[in-house]
Scaffold this motif. Sequence first.
Motif, PDB file in Angstrom:
ATOM      1  N   ARG A  43     -14.346  -1.710   0.568  1.00  0.00           N
ATOM      2  CA  ARG A  43     -13.931  -2.512  -0.578  1.00  0.00           C
ATOM      3  C   ARG A  43     -15.160  -2.944  -1.386  1.00  0.00           C
ATOM      4  NH1 ARG A  43      -8.846  -4.609  -0.780  1.00  0.00           N
ATOM      5  NH2 ARG A  43      -8.342  -2.689   0.246  1.00  0.00           N
ATOM      6  N   GLU A  44     -15.025  -3.089  -2.680  1.00  0.00           N
ATOM      7  CA  GLU A  44     -16.127  -3.401  -3.609  1.00  0.00           C
ATOM      8  C   GLU A  44     -16.828  -2.139  -4.088  1.00  0.00           C
ATOM      9  OE1 GLU A  44     -16.498  -6.588  -4.571  1.00  0.00           O
ATOM     10  OE2 GLU A  44     -14.971  -7.152  -3.099  1.00  0.00           O
ATOM     11  N   LYS A  45     -16.502  -0.990  -3.487  1.00  0.00           N
ATOM     12  CA  LYS A  45     -17.126   0.268  -3.943  1.00  0.00           C
ATOM     13  C   LYS A  45     -16.012   1.239  -4.353  1.00  0.00           C
ATOM     14  CE  LYS A  45     -21.512  -0.210  -2.275  1.00  0.00           C
ATOM     15  NZ  LYS A  45     -22.731  -0.109  -3.024  1.00  0.00           N
ATOM     16  N   PRO A  46     -16.197   1.963  -5.457  1.00  0.00           N
ATOM     17  CA  PRO A  46     -15.235   3.021  -5.776  1.00  0.00           C
ATOM     18  C   PRO A  46     -15.309   4.118  -4.709  1.00  0.00           C
ATOM     19  CG  PRO A  46     -16.737   2.597  -7.616  1.00  0.00           C
ATOM     20  CD  PRO A  46     -17.295   1.890  -6.430  1.00  0.00           C
ATOM     21  N   VAL A  47     -14.135   4.658  -4.357  1.00  0.00           N
ATOM     22  CA  VAL A  47     -14.083   5.653  -3.287  1.00  0.00           C
ATOM     23  C   VAL A  47     -13.360   6.914  -3.783  1.00  0.00           C
ATOM     24  CG1 VAL A  47     -13.152   6.165  -0.977  1.00  0.00           C
ATOM     25  CG2 VAL A  47     -14.045   3.881  -1.472  1.00  0.00           C
ATOM     26  N   GLY A  79      -1.755   2.959  -8.932  1.00  0.00           N
ATOM     27  CA  GLY A  79      -1.450   1.546  -9.167  1.00  0.00           C
ATOM     28  C   GLY A  79      -1.245   0.757  -7.882  1.00  0.00           C
ATOM     29  N   HIS A  80      -1.049   1.457  -6.780  1.00  0.00           N
ATOM     30  CA  HIS A  80      -0.841   0.781  -5.492  1.00  0.00           C
ATOM     31  C   HIS A  80      -2.161   0.686  -4.715  1.00  0.00           C
ATOM     32  CE1 HIS A  80       3.660   0.638  -4.875  1.00  0.00           C
ATOM     33  NE2 HIS A  80       3.533   1.253  -6.037  1.00  0.00           N
ATOM     34  N   PRO A  81      -2.261  -0.327  -3.829  1.00  0.00           N
ATOM     35  CA  PRO A  81      -3.431  -0.362  -2.952  1.00  0.00           C
ATOM     36  C   PRO A  81      -3.433   0.875  -2.048  1.00  0.00           C
ATOM     37  CG  PRO A  81      -2.223  -2.448  -2.888  1.00  0.00           C
ATOM     38  CD  PRO A  81      -1.366  -1.477  -3.639  1.00  0.00           C
ATOM     39  N   GLY A 110      -9.703  -1.400  -4.392  1.00  0.00           N
ATOM     40  CA  GLY A 110      -8.886  -0.679  -3.417  1.00  0.00           C
ATOM     41  C   GLY A 110      -7.598  -0.123  -4.004  1.00  0.00           C
ATOM     42  N   ILE A 111      -7.503  -0.070  -5.337  1.00  0.00           N
ATOM     43  CA  ILE A 111      -6.298   0.426  -5.994  1.00  0.00           C
ATOM     44  C   ILE A 111      -6.472   1.908  -6.346  1.00  0.00           C
ATOM     45  CG2 ILE A 111      -4.713   0.108  -7.952  1.00  0.00           C
ATOM     46  CD1 ILE A 111      -4.870  -2.357  -6.144  1.00  0.00           C
ATOM     47  N   PRO A 127       0.840  -1.200   0.000  1.00  0.00           N
ATOM     48  CA  PRO A 127       0.000   0.000   0.000  1.00  0.00           C
ATOM     49  C   PRO A 127       0.870   1.241   0.000  1.00  0.00           C
ATOM     50  CG  PRO A 127      -0.750  -1.566   1.656  1.00  0.00           C
ATOM     51  CD  PRO A 127       0.572  -2.077   1.149  1.00  0.00           C
ATOM     52  N   ALA A 128       0.537   2.192  -0.845  1.00  0.00           N
ATOM     53  CA  ALA A 128       1.318   3.439  -0.948  1.00  0.00           C
ATOM     54  C   ALA A 128       0.452   4.493  -1.627  1.00  0.00           C
ATOM     55  CB  ALA A 128       2.590   3.207  -1.768  1.00  0.00           C
TER      56      ALA A 128
END
Lengths: 178, 241
Positions: free
Chosen positions: A66-70, A44-46, A154-155, A39-40
């Motif tokens: 998770r499962e939803k765009p944020v 491209g990173h989580p 989550g990316i 994660p960062a």
Amino acid sequence: MSRQIWNLLFGAMLIVGAAWIWLGRVPADGSAAPTGLPPAPAVGHPAPDFTLTTVTGETFTLAALREKPVVLNFWATWCPPCRAELPELQAAHERYAGEVIIVGVNQAEAAAAVATFARQVGLSFLLPLDAQHHVSQKYAVRSLPTTFFIDRDGIIRRIQIGPLTEATLAQALKTIFP
Amino acid sequence: MLPILQIGPLAIPTYPLALLIAFWTALEVAGWAARRAGLDGDHLYNAGLFGVLALIAAGRLAHVIAFWPAYRLQPAEIVGLNPQAFLWGPGAIAGLLVAAWYVQRHRLPWPAVADAAAMAALVGLIIVQAGALLAGADLGAATDLPWAVTLWGVRRHPVPVYTALAATLALAATWWAARRSLRRGTAAAVALFGWGITVWLIEPFRAESATILGGLRLMQVIGWAAALSALWLLRRRTAEE
């Protein structure tokens, strides 16, 4: 150089070129794509996970979305460009209710002051309070507002530094909610 | 990694700064190379400047057209200073067309202009790579090679360094071709070959690439096609000489 040498060079480039392209191709299963990235705060990173208390006193954890765009926005009431873009975020919150989650992480301001401001402006999306700047440090936020667009997995797909307008928000949303 | 240059209260993002430096340096190099080739250097400078102005205007216009429902409600944003509100693809096409129109209008010799522009583009490319390295952009694929750089917690191929080195070699070859006083346009063909080889060679070391035809890397195919086209041009020029 003679014509034969040029032809030889051209032929070699043709064959070696095609071979290198074939060897360098991305496998259909995507196994050459970056996997296992830590994660960062980078595209491209989580997205780094965090837990904060919201202005309404609830506990908020990013991973739970998770499962939803944020749309993860960092803001403060004293920041004029932040105030300018908040109506756009509120409009997106209403337009994409339940489909895209808007999160406005407030920077180290008193809960009461944030609550009053949110009421005045009419903000109804999630407003976690980053009282100790821990989350903004985790996301390397150097100026306000800064907004991260995080997809269903989550990316992080886009980072916007500076205020969003309706147009730039619509453009950025396409990266996580086509 | 130095994505932000902090000078007192001033925080300057290094990548956009590198882009700006690359642009101005490339314009200077184009002017210098044009004068060396016996052209009026100001013409090259102007062509580049008009091209960039067209890029900015067309980039914004394309954004306005693409997101018209949003601009209809906020027309002031059409001329707003938001650096994100651009579509660079259409802008780049417009920029190139305007620069080409300028060259045509002033009846500048295309091969000589191409020689000067090619050298300028390679210098610009090298400077942009320095910005990419500082900003941690252009992520390379993961590797354990001794010269790997650590970006965001992963040891990776230093793609900007590879690109800068390859572009430097291409620039040296272009310079050599220009100095040898070969026919006008030869240096540009050498530069195109160098750029094509650079892209074709380095693209597989990137962490992510746009793909076509079931996994072929798009930029690698474009680089290969550019290198082959340049070879064909060089072969023809040599035959004519």
